[in-house]
Write a protein that holds these residues in place. Structure first.
Motif, short mmCIF file in Angstrom:
data_model
loop_
_atom_site.label_atom_id
_atom_site.label_comp_id
_atom_site.label_asym_id
_atom_site.label_seq_id
_atom_site.Cartn_x
_atom_site.Cartn_y
_atom_site.Cartn_z
N MET A 27 0.81 -1.22 0.00
CA MET A 27 0.00 0.00 0.00
C MET A 27 0.84 1.27 0.00
SD MET A 27 -3.14 -0.62 -0.29
CE MET A 27 -3.59 1.08 -0.02
N PHE A 28 2.12 1.17 0.33
CA PHE A 28 2.96 2.35 0.52
C PHE A 28 2.98 3.30 -0.70
CE2 PHE A 28 7.05 4.61 0.63
CZ PHE A 28 6.96 5.21 1.88
N PRO A 29 3.07 2.79 -1.94
CA PRO A 29 3.16 3.74 -3.07
C PRO A 29 1.85 4.46 -3.37
CG PRO A 29 3.95 1.52 -3.66
CD PRO A 29 3.23 1.40 -2.37
N CYS B 296 -12.57 6.36 3.25
CA CYS B 296 -11.75 6.53 2.05
C CYS B 296 -11.20 5.19 1.56
CB CYS B 296 -10.58 7.48 2.35
SG CYS B 296 -11.12 9.14 2.84
N LEU B 297 -11.53 4.85 0.32
CA LEU B 297 -11.02 3.65 -0.33
C LEU B 297 -10.30 4.04 -1.61
CD1 LEU B 297 -14.13 1.28 -0.03
CD2 LEU B 297 -12.11 1.32 1.44
N HIS B 298 -9.28 3.28 -1.96
CA HIS B 298 -8.50 3.60 -3.15
C HIS B 298 -9.36 3.55 -4.41
CE1 HIS B 298 -5.67 2.65 -6.51
NE2 HIS B 298 -5.07 3.70 -5.99
N ARG C 103 -3.93 5.66 -14.74
CA ARG C 103 -3.59 4.28 -15.12
C ARG C 103 -2.56 3.63 -14.19
NH1 ARG C 103 -2.41 4.98 -21.43
NH2 ARG C 103 -1.62 6.95 -20.57
N PRO C 104 -1.49 4.33 -13.78
CA PRO C 104 -0.56 3.68 -12.83
C PRO C 104 -1.25 3.27 -11.54
CG PRO C 104 0.44 5.63 -13.80
CD PRO C 104 -0.99 5.64 -14.21
N ASN C 105 -2.15 4.11 -11.02
CA ASN C 105 -2.88 3.77 -9.80
C ASN C 105 -3.78 2.56 -10.03
OD1 ASN C 105 -2.41 6.80 -10.03
ND2 ASN C 105 -2.87 6.62 -7.85
N SER C 106 -4.48 2.54 -11.17
CA SER C 106 -5.40 1.44 -11.46
C SER C 106 -4.66 0.13 -11.64
CB SER C 106 -6.22 1.77 -12.72
OG SER C 106 -7.00 2.92 -12.53
N ILE C 107 -3.54 0.18 -12.36
CA ILE C 107 -2.77 -1.04 -12.61
C ILE C 107 -2.20 -1.58 -11.31
CG2 ILE C 107 -0.69 -1.95 -13.72
CD1 ILE C 107 -1.26 0.05 -16.03
N LEU C 108 -1.61 -0.69 -10.51
CA LEU C 108 -1.04 -1.13 -9.23
C LEU C 108 -2.14 -1.65 -8.31
CD1 LEU C 108 1.33 -1.49 -7.35
CD2 LEU C 108 1.10 0.91 -6.66
N GLY C 109 -3.29 -0.96 -8.27
CA GLY C 109 -4.40 -1.41 -7.44
C GLY C 109 -4.89 -2.78 -7.85
N LEU C 110 -4.99 -3.03 -9.17
CA LEU C 110 -5.42 -4.34 -9.66
C LEU C 110 -4.40 -5.42 -9.30
CD1 LEU C 110 -7.40 -6.05 -11.32
CD2 LEU C 110 -6.10 -5.40 -13.38
N SER D 280 -2.92 -10.15 -6.27
CA SER D 280 -1.86 -10.86 -5.55
C SER D 280 -2.18 -11.08 -4.07
CB SER D 280 -0.54 -10.09 -5.67
OG SER D 280 -0.65 -8.81 -5.05
N THR D 281 -3.22 -10.45 -3.58
CA THR D 281 -3.59 -10.65 -2.18
C THR D 281 -4.92 -11.40 -2.07
OG1 THR D 281 -4.54 -8.41 -2.16
CG2 THR D 281 -2.30 -8.64 -1.35
N PHE D 282 -6.02 -10.69 -2.24
CA PHE D 282 -7.33 -11.32 -2.06
C PHE D 282 -7.56 -12.45 -3.07
CE2 PHE D 282 -7.74 -6.78 -0.86
CZ PHE D 282 -7.89 -6.97 0.50
N GLY D 283 -7.18 -12.22 -4.33
CA GLY D 283 -7.38 -13.25 -5.35
C GLY D 283 -6.54 -14.48 -5.08
N LEU D 284 -5.24 -14.29 -4.87
CA LEU D 284 -4.33 -15.42 -4.62
C LEU D 284 -4.64 -16.09 -3.29
CD1 LEU D 284 -1.89 -17.02 -5.61
CD2 LEU D 284 -0.41 -15.35 -4.47
N ASP D 285 -4.91 -15.30 -2.26
CA ASP D 285 -5.21 -15.87 -0.95
C ASP D 285 -6.44 -16.77 -1.01
OD1 ASP D 285 -3.09 -14.48 0.07
OD2 ASP D 285 -4.28 -12.94 1.06
N SER D 286 -7.51 -16.31 -1.66
CA SER D 286 -8.75 -17.10 -1.74
C SER D 286 -8.51 -18.40 -2.52
CB SER D 286 -9.86 -16.29 -2.39
OG SER D 286 -9.51 -15.86 -3.69
N LEU D 287 -7.70 -18.33 -3.59
CA LEU D 287 -7.38 -19.53 -4.36
C LEU D 287 -6.60 -20.54 -3.52
CD1 LEU D 287 -7.24 -21.09 -7.04
CD2 LEU D 287 -5.16 -19.79 -7.59
N LEU D 288 -5.60 -20.05 -2.77
CA LEU D 288 -4.79 -20.95 -1.94
C LEU D 288 -5.60 -21.51 -0.78
CD1 LEU D 288 -1.40 -18.99 -1.92
CD2 LEU D 288 -1.99 -21.04 -3.22
N ILE D 289 -6.55 -20.74 -0.25
CA ILE D 289 -7.43 -21.26 0.80
C ILE D 289 -8.27 -22.42 0.26
CG2 ILE D 289 -9.47 -20.74 2.23
CD1 ILE D 289 -8.28 -17.92 2.61
#
Length: 311
Positions: free
Chosen positions: A156-158, A179-181, A193-200, A205-214
């Motif tokens: 989230m830092f950038p 406030c949400l990104h 676009r940089p914000n959208s790409i990084l946000g996606l 890499s977090t919610f999507g990957l975590d749910s798959l691994l669960i």
């Protein structure tokens, strides 16, 4: 020359439930009760685990991490949500909004990661119970907790800095009570676009990957349980996963519901979409302490001892 103050708003205007302003007094008790249960419930879970050395085991230490993350999410959203419904105060300074965004998303990423490691914990406990304590040692658990906390912060830092560089051209009305990104990047009049790409990338890499691994963890757990010969053994093994399965459903079902509503029901009343967004962030911190208190005998006993000692 363009005045920088015209490009970067001094404050944002948060939205409660549009069209229902006259009913705000009726929402005060539900929202206050929700935050009270969430904060007190998760604080009690942390206190019980801290004071009972018998609970200094992997499963309960991961539960403490979950309670800490949910406490962080609740405290992050509390000032603005209660400010709107209690005092009608919908303004939040630009820097405070970025800080709230950073805090909410960091703790949410940590919460998702903790749910993943808890599923791995359940798999190890069922697949190799004799080596459970040797595999999940205290240094490894502490390392996992520190890694999950740093993961949210680093990812989230950038984002706040990327938002600060953008011109907003006077646009400052947000569509949530916090406030949400995803909400903030709708306002700038520059290239997002940089914000959208990084946000996606962060979401994937977090919610999507975590749910798959669960899901993979539970496929392996079911495969292992089916290999247990006794019916009683299978029942006991699955029973140790009930609380975690409930926690996963409580976390991901509202998230999926909000995503579906935004994707396929764009013409739905804004108040309904905002209500579901509040449910997504507020319900897990409320229900998870209740679930673990009801379903976990050791937590119930720890809570009983805690209240008896205070008396």
């Amino acid at each position: 020359m363009v005045n920088r103050s015209q490009l970067t708003p001094e404050y944002f205007l948060l939205t409660g439930l549009p069209g229902l302003e006259a009913m705000y007094p009726w929402f005060i008790f539900p929202f206050c009760s929700t935050y009270l249960v969430a904060i007190v419930g998760n604080s009690l879970i942390l206190s019980v685990i801290k004071k009972n050395t018998s609970l200094h085991q992997p499963m309960y230490l991961f539960l403490a991490m979950l309670a800490f993350a949910e406490l962080g999410v609740s405290v992050s959203t509390l000032p603005t949500v209660l400010g709107i419904f209690l005092f009608g105060a919908g303004e939040i300074y630009f820097e405070a909004c970025l800080l709230q965004m950073f805090s909410i998303h960091s703790f949410s990423i940590m919460e998702s990661g903790v749910l993943l490691v808890m599923s791995v914990d359940r798999f190890v406990a069922i697949y190799n119970p004799l080596r459970y304590a040797a595999i999940l040692t205290l240094p490894r658990i502490v390392g996992a907790g520190a890694s999950l906390a740093l993961k949210g912060v680093i990812l989230m830092f950038p984002l706040p800095f990327l938002l600060k560089r953008l011109p907003f051209c006077g646009h400052n009305v947000l569509s949530h009570s916090y406030c949400l990104h995803s909400d903030l990047i709708q306002l700038p009049c520059g290239d997002t676009r940089p914000n959208s790409i990084l946000g996606l990338c962060i979401v994937t890499s977090t919610f999507g990957l975590d749910s798959l691994l669960i899901m993979i963890s539970y496929v392996l757990i079911l495969y292992t349980v089916l290999g247990i010969t006794s019916g009683e053994g299978r029942r006991k093994a699955l029973n140790t996963c009930v609380s975690h399965v409930c926690a996963v459903l409580v976390y991901y079902v509202p998230m999926i519901g909000v995503a579906l509503v935004h994707r396929f029901m764009k013409h739905t009343a804004p108040a309904l979409r905002l209500f579901l967004a509040n449910v997504y962030l507020l319900v897990p911190p409320v229900l998870n302490p209740i679930i673990y208190s009801v379903k976990t005998k050791q937590i119930r006993q720890g809570l009983t001892r805690l209240f008896v000692q205070r008396k």
